[in-house]
Design an enzyme around this catalytic site. Sequence first.
Site, mmCIF file in Angstrom:
data_model
loop_
_atom_site.group_PDB
_atom_site.id
_atom_site.type_symbol
_atom_site.label_atom_id
_atom_site.label_comp_id
_atom_site.label_asym_id
_atom_site.label_seq_id
_atom_site.Cartn_x
_atom_site.Cartn_y
_atom_site.Cartn_z
ATOM 1 N N LYS A 164 41.805 40.181 25.156
ATOM 2 C CA LYS A 164 40.390 40.010 24.822
ATOM 3 C C LYS A 164 40.149 39.960 23.313
ATOM 4 O O LYS A 164 39.282 39.235 22.840
ATOM 5 C CB LYS A 164 39.543 41.115 25.462
ATOM 6 C CG LYS A 164 39.452 40.946 26.982
ATOM 7 C CD LYS A 164 38.257 41.647 27.587
ATOM 8 C CE LYS A 164 38.128 41.258 29.046
ATOM 9 N NZ LYS A 164 37.065 41.906 29.766
ATOM 10 N N LYS A 174 43.676 33.926 34.712
ATOM 11 C CA LYS A 174 42.824 34.652 35.662
ATOM 12 C C LYS A 174 41.432 34.005 35.768
ATOM 13 O O LYS A 174 40.871 33.599 34.742
ATOM 14 C CB LYS A 174 42.691 36.092 35.155
ATOM 15 C CG LYS A 174 42.071 37.059 36.109
ATOM 16 C CD LYS A 174 41.996 38.447 35.484
ATOM 17 C CE LYS A 174 40.801 38.580 34.577
ATOM 18 N NZ LYS A 174 39.891 39.673 34.886
ATOM 19 N N LYS A 218 34.725 35.778 34.425
ATOM 20 C CA LYS A 218 33.304 35.513 34.155
ATOM 21 C C LYS A 218 33.121 34.819 32.811
ATOM 22 O O LYS A 218 32.213 34.040 32.623
ATOM 23 C CB LYS A 218 32.531 36.827 34.074
ATOM 24 C CG LYS A 218 32.552 37.682 35.307
ATOM 25 C CD LYS A 218 31.544 38.816 35.119
ATOM 26 C CE LYS A 218 31.897 40.020 35.948
ATOM 27 N NZ LYS A 218 32.750 40.983 35.239
HETATM 28 N N1 AQP Z 1 40.417 36.936 38.925
HETATM 29 C C1 AQP Z 1 40.358 38.089 39.559
HETATM 30 N N2 AQP Z 1 41.056 38.280 40.711
HETATM 31 C C2 AQP Z 1 40.980 39.457 41.396
HETATM 32 N N3 AQP Z 1 40.217 40.498 40.983
HETATM 33 C C3 AQP Z 1 39.506 40.340 39.844
HETATM 34 N N4 AQP Z 1 38.666 41.153 39.190
HETATM 35 C C4 AQP Z 1 38.193 40.527 38.085
HETATM 36 N N5 AQP Z 1 38.708 39.297 38.006
HETATM 37 C C5 AQP Z 1 39.528 39.145 39.081
HETATM 38 C C6 AQP Z 1 38.342 42.498 39.630
HETATM 39 O O1 AQP Z 1 36.929 42.582 39.742
HETATM 40 C C7 AQP Z 1 36.532 43.912 39.409
HETATM 41 C C8 AQP Z 1 35.430 43.848 38.403
HETATM 42 O O2 AQP Z 1 35.918 43.276 37.200
HETATM 43 P P1 AQP Z 1 35.090 43.486 35.881
HETATM 44 O O3 AQP Z 1 33.838 42.755 35.966
HETATM 45 O O4 AQP Z 1 34.885 44.904 35.622
HETATM 46 O O5 AQP Z 1 35.961 42.987 34.676
HETATM 47 P P2 AQP Z 1 37.087 41.976 34.468
HETATM 48 O O6 AQP Z 1 38.301 42.414 35.189
HETATM 49 O O7 AQP Z 1 37.258 41.853 32.980
HETATM 50 O O8 AQP Z 1 36.501 40.651 35.114
HETATM 51 P P3 AQP Z 1 36.252 39.259 34.520
HETATM 52 O O9 AQP Z 1 35.639 38.457 35.566
HETATM 53 O O10 AQP Z 1 37.480 38.706 33.880
HETATM 54 O O11 AQP Z 1 35.154 39.510 33.431
HETATM 55 P P4 AQP Z 1 35.120 39.223 31.881
HETATM 56 O O12 AQP Z 1 35.289 37.740 31.745
HETATM 57 O O13 AQP Z 1 33.764 39.694 31.459
HETATM 58 O O14 AQP Z 1 36.233 39.981 31.261
HETATM 59 C C9 AQP Z 1 37.774 44.648 38.889
HETATM 60 O O15 AQP Z 1 38.287 45.473 39.921
HETATM 61 C C10 AQP Z 1 38.724 43.538 38.587
HETATM 62 O O16 AQP Z 1 40.081 43.941 38.746
#
Ligand code: AQP
Length: 349
Positions: free
Chosen positions: A115, A207, A210
């Site tokens: 990040k 991955k 969001k």
């Molecule tokens: N691609 C993924 N596949 C499976 N699980 C996922 N999670 C996130 N992306 C995937 C799981 O969703 C839960 C919530 O995630 P989060 O919103 O707390 O943060 P993150 O992991 O950082 O998700 P994003 O979508 O990638 O958000 P941004 O872009 O804001 O960093 C967690 O249990 C995570 O494992």
Amino acid sequence: MKAPTHRVFSGVQPTGNLHLGNYLGAITRFVTLQDEFECIYCVVDLHAVTVWQDPADLARTTREVTAAFIACGIDPKKHIVFNQSQVVQHAELAWLFNCIARMGWLNRMTQFKEKAGKHKENASVGLFAYPNLMAADILAYRATHVPVGEDQKQHLELTRDIAQKFNIDYAKSIDSHGFGETYFPLPEPLIQGPATRVMSLRDGTKKMSKSDPSDYSRINLTDDADAVALKVRKAKTDPEPLPSEAEGLAKRPEAENLVGIYAALADTTKEEILRQFGGGQFSAFKQALADLAVERLGPIGAEMNRLVKDPAYIDQVLHDGAEKARLIAGPVLHDVKTIMGFVQPRLLK
Ligand code: AQP
């Protein structure tokens, strides 16, 4: 305070665009665990601000994640749903954990490296210390089980290290105050199923996220049927037909990702999906996948859209959830401060 034997905690960041990865990797598990466990599900807004958030967007997406929890089937009356910033104990315990976790432990966190990228010096201190806050989120409830996607595995290991170090550093005090041999449980990660790491539809090595600038990289929970069908149709694939056995997916990240998504949506295994579609071209498989995704996600998106139109209801859910959460986290913090030797005259009888 007596330690629970089974308690689930997990969180989702209100950073916009809740997607299929969040749903399959985390939220579907949140729903099924409700029958077996006491569950606490948190919209982790303090994590969201580790990178700058527009205030109006933060408020909107906090309500949106809450709506998603409810639309997916989480029952806020039976379990606890709230947003993190309402319960001060998360931040308070995170500070204490800042003093327990070691710099070397945090330096190894791959999510920070991804990040912060090349701009490490400009990243917020909060982004670096994020895993300590996550440990506090879980341990403020002495939670025993944490359903998460694969990407959170390393943070969960750090949570266990923090819990263990606390238990060892303060063993004498824990015992002398009558808490037994250890105070914090070592929480178990629950990372299961065929889609614990859903990948981008544009690049099977990245991955689904969001924050990916391309909306075609993900299926949002609020996408309508046309958008879902278009995104699946445009999803990157390779020129080979689908294999008949799971081993044939090796080194074919896009094919593996789509098969995993199908299996998770159909509640079955990749092997079963390949028995059905192996040997065939992607076009027929993609059509079936789009239909299934619309069937599973359509009602959720519709319910989310309905719920977000009633912010007063959502805010009431968050308010009530925070009250219930404080009843657990307050006494835990009191115990922790007693164990660490803080004088707490206000709380003494
Ligand atoms: N691609 C993924 N596949 C499976 N699980 C996922 N999670 C996130 N992306 C995937 C799981 O969703 C839960 C919530 O995630 P989060 O919103 O707390 O943060 P993150 O992991 O950082 O998700 P994003 O979508 O990638 O958000 P941004 O872009 O804001 O960093 C967690 O249990 C995570 O494992």
